[in-house]
Design a protein around this motif. Structure first.
Motif, PDB file in Angstrom:
ATOM      1  N   SER A  31      32.469   3.912 -11.115  1.00 19.66           N
ATOM      2  CA  SER A  31      33.100   3.531  -9.947  1.00 19.66           C
ATOM      3  C   SER A  31      33.449   4.898  -9.237  1.00 19.66           C
ATOM      4  CB  SER A  31      34.491   2.956 -10.445  1.00 19.66           C
ATOM      5  OG  SER A  31      35.158   3.821 -11.195  1.00 19.66           O
ATOM      6  N   GLY A  32      33.729   4.954  -7.891  1.00 16.00           N
ATOM      7  CA  GLY A  32      33.909   6.067  -7.049  1.00 16.00           C
ATOM      8  C   GLY A  32      32.716   6.697  -6.469  1.00 16.00           C
ATOM      9  N   HIS A  33      31.581   6.046  -7.065  1.00 20.11           N
ATOM     10  CA  HIS A  33      30.207   6.394  -6.305  1.00 20.11           C
ATOM     11  C   HIS A  33      30.024   5.778  -4.990  1.00 20.11           C
ATOM     12  CE1 HIS A  33      28.495   8.325 -10.313  1.00 20.11           C
ATOM     13  NE2 HIS A  33      29.741   8.893  -9.930  1.00 20.11           N
ATOM     14  N   GLU A  34      30.812   5.716  -4.151  1.00 14.33           N
ATOM     15  CA  GLU A  34      30.797   4.796  -2.828  1.00 14.33           C
ATOM     16  C   GLU A  34      29.682   5.198  -2.208  1.00 14.33           C
ATOM     17  OE1 GLU A  34      33.399   5.747  -4.096  1.00 14.33           O
ATOM     18  OE2 GLU A  34      34.674   4.269  -4.309  1.00 14.33           O
ATOM     19  N   GLY A  35      29.095   6.598  -2.159  1.00 11.88           N
ATOM     20  CA  GLY A  35      27.987   7.135  -1.312  1.00 11.88           C
ATOM     21  C   GLY A  35      26.737   6.607  -1.834  1.00 11.88           C
ATOM     22  N   SER A  36      26.338   6.404  -3.100  1.00 11.15           N
ATOM     23  CA  SER A  36      25.312   5.830  -3.836  1.00 11.15           C
ATOM     24  C   SER A  36      24.761   4.561  -2.879  1.00 11.15           C
ATOM     25  CB  SER A  36      25.641   5.509  -5.169  1.00 11.15           C
ATOM     26  OG  SER A  36      26.286   4.528  -5.263  1.00 11.15           O
ATOM     27  N   ASP A  37      23.428   4.469  -3.121  1.00 12.40           N
ATOM     28  CA  ASP A  37      22.686   3.251  -2.612  1.00 12.40           C
ATOM     29  C   ASP A  37      23.288   2.202  -3.306  1.00 12.40           C
ATOM     30  OD1 ASP A  37      20.885   1.652  -0.963  1.00 12.40           O
ATOM     31  OD2 ASP A  37      19.642   2.105  -3.007  1.00 12.40           O
ATOM     32  N   PRO A  38      23.833   1.181  -2.528  1.00 13.78           N
ATOM     33  CA  PRO A  38      24.370  -0.207  -3.137  1.00 13.78           C
ATOM     34  C   PRO A  38      23.283  -0.893  -3.839  1.00 13.78           C
ATOM     35  CG  PRO A  38      24.542  -0.398  -0.741  1.00 13.78           C
ATOM     36  CD  PRO A  38      24.131   1.258  -1.137  1.00 13.78           C
ATOM     37  N   ALA A  39      21.889  -1.047  -3.402  1.00 14.52           N
ATOM     38  CA  ALA A  39      21.031  -1.878  -4.052  1.00 14.52           C
ATOM     39  C   ALA A  39      20.631  -1.023  -5.213  1.00 14.52           C
ATOM     40  CB  ALA A  39      19.622  -1.943  -3.106  1.00 14.52           C
ATOM     41  N   THR A  40      20.618   0.089  -5.265  1.00 15.34           N
ATOM     42  CA  THR A  40      20.111   0.862  -6.464  1.00 15.34           C
ATOM     43  C   THR A  40      21.417   0.416  -7.494  1.00 15.34           C
ATOM     44  OG1 THR A  40      18.763   2.529  -5.319  1.00 15.34           O
ATOM     45  CG2 THR A  40      19.525   3.166  -7.812  1.00 15.34           C
ATOM     46  N   ALA A  41      22.476   0.744  -7.079  1.00 11.26           N
ATOM     47  CA  ALA A  41      23.685   0.781  -8.089  1.00 11.26           C
ATOM     48  C   ALA A  41      23.742  -0.897  -8.594  1.00 11.26           C
ATOM     49  CB  ALA A  41      25.080   1.056  -7.397  1.00 11.26           C
ATOM     50  N   LEU A  42      23.306  -1.917  -7.538  1.00 12.51           N
ATOM     51  CA  LEU A  42      23.482  -3.258  -8.186  1.00 12.51           C
ATOM     52  C   LEU A  42      22.415  -3.521  -9.059  1.00 12.51           C
ATOM     53  CD1 LEU A  42      24.963  -5.880  -7.373  1.00 12.51           C
ATOM     54  CD2 LEU A  42      23.230  -6.291  -5.742  1.00 12.51           C
ATOM     55  N   ALA A  43      21.368  -2.963  -8.852  1.00 12.46           N
ATOM     56  CA  ALA A  43      20.089  -3.231  -9.719  1.00 12.46           C
ATOM     57  C   ALA A  43      20.525  -2.480 -11.393  1.00 12.46           C
ATOM     58  CB  ALA A  43      18.914  -2.751  -9.435  1.00 12.46           C
ATOM     59  N   ILE A  44      21.070  -1.472 -11.289  1.00 13.03           N
ATOM     60  CA  ILE A  44      21.469  -0.872 -12.408  1.00 13.03           C
ATOM     61  C   ILE A  44      22.295  -1.594 -13.106  1.00 13.03           C
ATOM     62  CG2 ILE A  44      22.427   1.164 -13.435  1.00 13.03           C
ATOM     63  CD1 ILE A  44      21.103   2.898 -11.172  1.00 13.03           C
ATOM     64  N   VAL A  45      23.479  -2.126 -12.523  1.00 11.28           N
ATOM     65  CA  VAL A  45      24.449  -2.965 -13.141  1.00 11.28           C
ATOM     66  C   VAL A  45      24.044  -4.103 -13.728  1.00 11.28           C
ATOM     67  CG1 VAL A  45      26.570  -4.151 -12.548  1.00 11.28           C
ATOM     68  CG2 VAL A  45      26.415  -1.948 -11.798  1.00 11.28           C
ATOM     69  N   ILE A  46      23.081  -4.746 -12.955  1.00  9.53           N
ATOM     70  CA  ILE A  46      22.301  -5.907 -13.482  1.00  9.53           C
ATOM     71  C   ILE A  46      21.691  -5.750 -14.843  1.00  9.53           C
ATOM     72  CG2 ILE A  46      20.879  -7.812 -13.017  1.00  9.53           C
ATOM     73  CD1 ILE A  46      21.700  -7.619 -10.231  1.00  9.53           C
ATOM     74  N   GLU A  47      21.049  -4.455 -14.931  1.00  8.94           N
ATOM     75  CA  GLU A  47      20.160  -4.316 -15.994  1.00  8.94           C
ATOM     76  C   GLU A  47      21.118  -3.782 -17.272  1.00  8.94           C
ATOM     77  OE1 GLU A  47      16.985  -3.331 -18.469  1.00  8.94           O
ATOM     78  OE2 GLU A  47      17.348  -4.408 -16.784  1.00  8.94           O
ATOM     79  N   GLN A  48      22.394  -3.316 -16.897  1.00 11.49           N
ATOM     80  CA  GLN A  48      23.257  -2.898 -17.847  1.00 11.49           C
ATOM     81  C   GLN A  48      23.661  -4.243 -18.557  1.00 11.49           C
ATOM     82  OE1 GLN A  48      26.108  -0.274 -16.114  1.00 11.49           O
ATOM     83  NE2 GLN A  48      24.670   1.697 -16.243  1.00 11.49           N
ATOM     84  N   ALA A  49      23.968  -5.153 -17.903  1.00  6.65           N
ATOM     85  CA  ALA A  49      24.660  -6.477 -18.309  1.00  6.65           C
ATOM     86  C   ALA A  49      23.330  -7.079 -19.048  1.00  6.65           C
ATOM     87  CB  ALA A  49      25.165  -7.403 -17.120  1.00  6.65           C
ATOM     88  N   ARG A  50      22.284  -6.911 -18.490  1.00  8.37           N
ATOM     89  CA  ARG A  50      21.123  -7.517 -19.396  1.00  8.37           C
ATOM     90  C   ARG A  50      20.847  -7.017 -20.730  1.00  8.37           C
ATOM     91  NH1 ARG A  50      16.447  -7.091 -21.135  1.00  8.37           N
ATOM     92  NH2 ARG A  50      16.494  -4.978 -20.383  1.00  8.37           N
ATOM     93  N   VAL A  51      21.098  -5.714 -20.705  1.00 13.00           N
ATOM     94  CA  VAL A  51      20.816  -5.107 -21.939  1.00 13.00           C
ATOM     95  C   VAL A  51      21.905  -5.370 -22.965  1.00 13.00           C
ATOM     96  CG1 VAL A  51      21.052  -2.868 -22.980  1.00 13.00           C
ATOM     97  CG2 VAL A  51      19.525  -2.985 -21.050  1.00 13.00           C
ATOM     98  N   ALA A  52      23.199  -5.661 -22.554  1.00 14.30           N
ATOM     99  CA  ALA A  52      24.394  -5.642 -23.391  1.00 14.30           C
ATOM    100  C   ALA A  52      24.066  -7.212 -23.915  1.00 14.30           C
ATOM    101  CB  ALA A  52      25.530  -5.639 -22.576  1.00 14.30           C
ATOM    102  N   LEU A  53      23.770  -8.011 -23.201  1.00 13.87           N
ATOM    103  CA  LEU A  53      23.382  -9.719 -23.339  1.00 13.87           C
ATOM    104  C   LEU A  53      22.440  -9.909 -24.467  1.00 13.87           C
ATOM    105  CD1 LEU A  53      24.161 -11.477 -20.250  1.00 13.87           C
ATOM    106  CD2 LEU A  53      25.489 -11.453 -22.023  1.00 13.87           C
TER     107      LEU A  53
END
Length: 225
Positions: A31-53
């Motif tokens: 959090s706090g990375h509002e300047g980052s690319d939202p599409a990239t951030a979204l893809a990374i978060v989805i991948e992190q959730a997939r790895v956890a599952l």
């Protein structure tokens, strides 16, 4: 025939095999990375959730917060007037406005409706059909009908057809075969849909919707396509 390996053993084997082109671990999104690319951030978060599952673990609560944050920023970017996604904006406008939805629905059938109406008019008002008729008000009226259909002026077509059908009996009686086709034309649902679509085109939201779609290039079925 050899017995198939259990799925769990196969899964373990595939995990143990070295992968020459395996992608390295993704960076963590915080959090706090509002300047980052939202599409990239979204893809990374989805991948992190997939790895956890995949590890039979529950994704951390931060994943949900970061997912919502990245998705909301992605939507805000798409809705920007400059540099936004015009196709997405058109979809949102269609969802919000009943008139836009109606116009879009009518547009989907417009090409077939135009063909149907022009065919109906050609059946009794085409120049070839008028060639054997004596000059006079009936021929002039049929020429006006055909011109309106060719120009796709559906309001004028309806008005001219109504005027001819309401003409003195002596005029229509000069060519009795046109009364039936005129009546069918005026009651044709295709003509009614085309007239309704033209009426909706004056609505500002419909005009905005059309402008957004035009940014994507000519729509399928249009003369420009």
């Amino acid at each position: 025939m050899p017995t198939a390996l259990p799925l769990s053993l196969l899964d373990q084997t595939l995990r143990a095999i070295p992968r020459r082109y395996r992608v390295g671990p993704l960076p963590k999104v915080r959090s706090g990375h509002e300047g980052s690319d939202p599409a990239t951030a979204l893809a990374i978060v989805i991948e992190q959730a997939r790895v956890a599952l995949s590890a039979d673990a529950t994704p951390p609560p931060a994943c949900e917060r970061l997912f919502v944050d990245a998705l909301s920023r992605l939507i805000r970017d798409a809705l920007r007037e400059r540099g936004g996604d015009s196709a997405f904006q058109a979809m949102v406008l269609r969802h919000q406005s009943p008139l836009v939805r109606e116009h879009a629905s009518l547009s989907a059938h417009a090409q077939a409706d135009r063909r149907a109406v022009r065919t109906a008019v050609d059946a009794f008002a085409h120049p070839g059909k008028r060639r054997g008729l004596p000059a006079g008000p009936v021929v002039d009226a049929l020429a006006s009908l055909h011109a309106a259909a060719t120009a796709e002026d559906w309001a004028a077509l309806s008005e001219n057809a109504q005027a001819l059908l309401a003409a003195p009996a002596s005029i229509v009686a000069a060519e009795p075969t046109i009364a039936g086709p005129l009546d069918r034309l005026l009651n044709d649902p295709a003509l009614a849909r085309l007239r309704r679509m033209d009426a909706l085109a004056a609505d500002p939201l419909v005009q905005r919707y059309q402008a957004l779609w035009q940014r994507q290039g000519p729509r399928p079925g249009t003369p420009q396509a």
